[in-house]
Design a protein around this motif. Sequence first.
Motif, PDB file in Angstrom:
ATOM      1  N   PHE A  91       1.060  -1.218  -0.008  1.00 39.32           N
ATOM      2  CA  PHE A  91       0.093  -0.053  -0.111  1.00 39.32           C
ATOM      3  C   PHE A  91       0.870   1.313   0.055  1.00 39.32           C
ATOM      4  O   PHE A  91       2.120   1.311   0.424  1.00 39.32           O
ATOM      5  N   SER A  93       0.638   3.861   2.095  1.00 39.09           N
ATOM      6  CA  SER A  93       0.815   4.128   3.214  1.00 39.09           C
ATOM      7  C   SER A  93       1.251   2.920   4.301  1.00 39.09           C
ATOM      8  O   SER A  93       1.110   3.129   5.462  1.00 39.09           O
ATOM      9  N   ASN A  95       0.617   0.813   5.852  1.00 38.75           N
ATOM     10  CA  ASN A  95      -0.202  -0.301   6.696  1.00 38.75           C
ATOM     11  C   ASN A  95       0.551  -1.230   7.362  1.00 38.75           C
ATOM     12  O   ASN A  95       0.059  -2.304   7.566  1.00 38.75           O
ATOM     13  N   ASP A 168      -0.509  -0.479  -4.728  1.00 34.60           N
ATOM     14  CA  ASP A 168      -1.363   0.755  -4.620  1.00 34.60           C
ATOM     15  C   ASP A 168      -0.654   2.091  -4.452  1.00 34.60           C
ATOM     16  O   ASP A 168      -0.153   2.129  -3.377  1.00 34.60           O
TER      17      ASP A 168
END
Lengths: 238, 431
Positions: A91, A93, A95, A168
């Motif tokens: 991801f 950020s 995570n 992403d």
Amino acid sequence: MTFIEIRDIKRHFTLGGSIVKALDGVSLSIERGEMLALMGPSGSGKTTLMNVVGGLDQPDAGRIIIDGEDITHFDGNRLAQYRQRQVGFVFQSFNLIASMTALQNVEFPMIFAHVSPSKRKRRAEALLKAVGLGDRMDHKPTELSGGQQQRVAMARALVNRPTILLGDEPTGNLDSHTGDEILAMLQRLNEQGQTIIMVTHDPRVASYAKRTIHMLDGLIQEDQARPSEPSLMKDAAS
Amino acid sequence: MNTRDLLRLVLSNLNRMRGRAIMTAMGVVIGTAAIVVLIALASGLQRSTTESLSSIGAVNQITVFAGFRRFGPSSDSGTEPVLTPDALDKFSKLPGVEAVTPYVSVNARNITMNRLTANVSITGLDPRAIDALGLVAEQGTNRMGTFGVIVGSRTGEQFNDPRLPRRADEPPPDLYGQTLLAELQRTNDAGEQITRKVRLHVVGVLAERGGQDDTSIYMRLADAEDLTGWLQGGRVNRDREGYQQAVVVVSDPDTTLSTTTAISDMGFTAFSATSALQQINILFAVVQAVFGGIGAISLIVAAIGIANTMIMSILERTREIGLMKAVGASNRDVMSVFLTEAGAIGLLGGIGGVLFGIGAAKIIDLIAVAYISGQNAASGSTAAAPTSLVFVPTWLPIFAILFSVFIGLAAGIYPALRAVQLNPVTALKYE
């Protein structure tokens, strides 16, 4: 046989009374070992497409077949199993779980896959060493730089040996130098046969991919194969 | 995910929200402690009541009194039932009855042995019923002869020298083989006090039973009737006046209740420790349920606290839940993580509550016992102070902990379902 086959999928959301057509009839075939970039502006449907491939979201219409298996109508449990066995997520950020060390974060997905603790530790350590964090295994995410955090996240994504690696905006929160490191790492994985799909709006990131798909308003606009050297593209972009 | 990983994950999650988990568990601690203290008090009360009741008589004995003169409209209906020898004969023909004997009390003014005096009741009973009554001799024999009496194991303690109280470490006199002098007094027709002294020879000392038998003196019914006749200035016609009290012994304690009912139906006042125990146990079951219910209300409040904490924690950990799902956690995994967290808060609170509750019960006990002893000393009462007013039955801590775990789990259902229903895509993007 096509590895990932997407047939005319639609995904509509209602947002504040109006219908948003995130995917409005997308068809796409992806072969094993491809490295694909999904590009497009915000709201073009690229992330929704990635989520559907990753089994995080399900289409309203159309079919999605992975490795010959139709996952379109999987129930929650089979979808969870599909994510566990076939998919790894990276991801923007990261995570990572803040209370866990790098090692524990990498081990985390294996807990749900019923891997024995000793095997978990061995595999997580090996992957952290492979991403160059052999000396940072007991560090918490807050004690790591952004690039290091994303490398932990990559190790975590690979830990259950996924057939598809999904990113992403994997470099979205990183400076260009660290971003390049991550992308080079992804490229090396792809050279070893890992199928990779990245969502990005950055052409420089897309330049690392062999194939770029441009999306707009829930539809595929352009599907380009780029056999050229990524480094040349990088120079051209800068 | 397996149980070990689940527990490890839950422990680390609880450790992360330590302060909040402890504060939430405090609610459970208070509720559980309330349940433990209240039920321990009710149980202690029940225990001391049933203990004092069991000392009245053995479970297979029924004490029968002549029918009470009833008050109210029914008082004029028919004749009063009288405990005549005929009535006793009827009792002995009831199914399962092993023995029947009248109890005749002889009111001696005092009983002396050398310089020692006692104020003990002398009871006359049918020697044929001795064995059935369970009166077993520890010393000597339980076969009473003419004015040959048997005494309880602690009857000797009742004998004191009025001028020289017995020191605490001094053993009570051994009555076995001794001669007791019973002094009876009545007023004759001329209005003069006359005294009769009877020598009672102790032929046996009974084994301890933990009841009034331990401090009694028993003599043959015939001797007691002789003394009673002298006291009343003429032999009592039992066929007309009846006895005041009789004891019926059944062979099977299970038939005590039915036999008690059968005798009551004849119009007599029949009473057995069993029937009283049964009623008192029903009463205390109700008391415990009410007390437990009061405690349970505070646990319900604690449950709301747990639900609240879990909902907050799920909100804060939305991204983490999204991640769990993305890396392949099934709904069942997510459900078990949050249910176990809630159950663990309940368990922690339950353990804390049991410890705290037992501690509080002990303190209440100490204070209450000291208070009652103080009251007894102040009033000069020689009644034994209760050693304990609270009682923690073994099932209570187990039940209390299980119940608080159950409360935790129940409180966790809704938050856990919310976690399960989170959409992973939106959860991962949650800020």
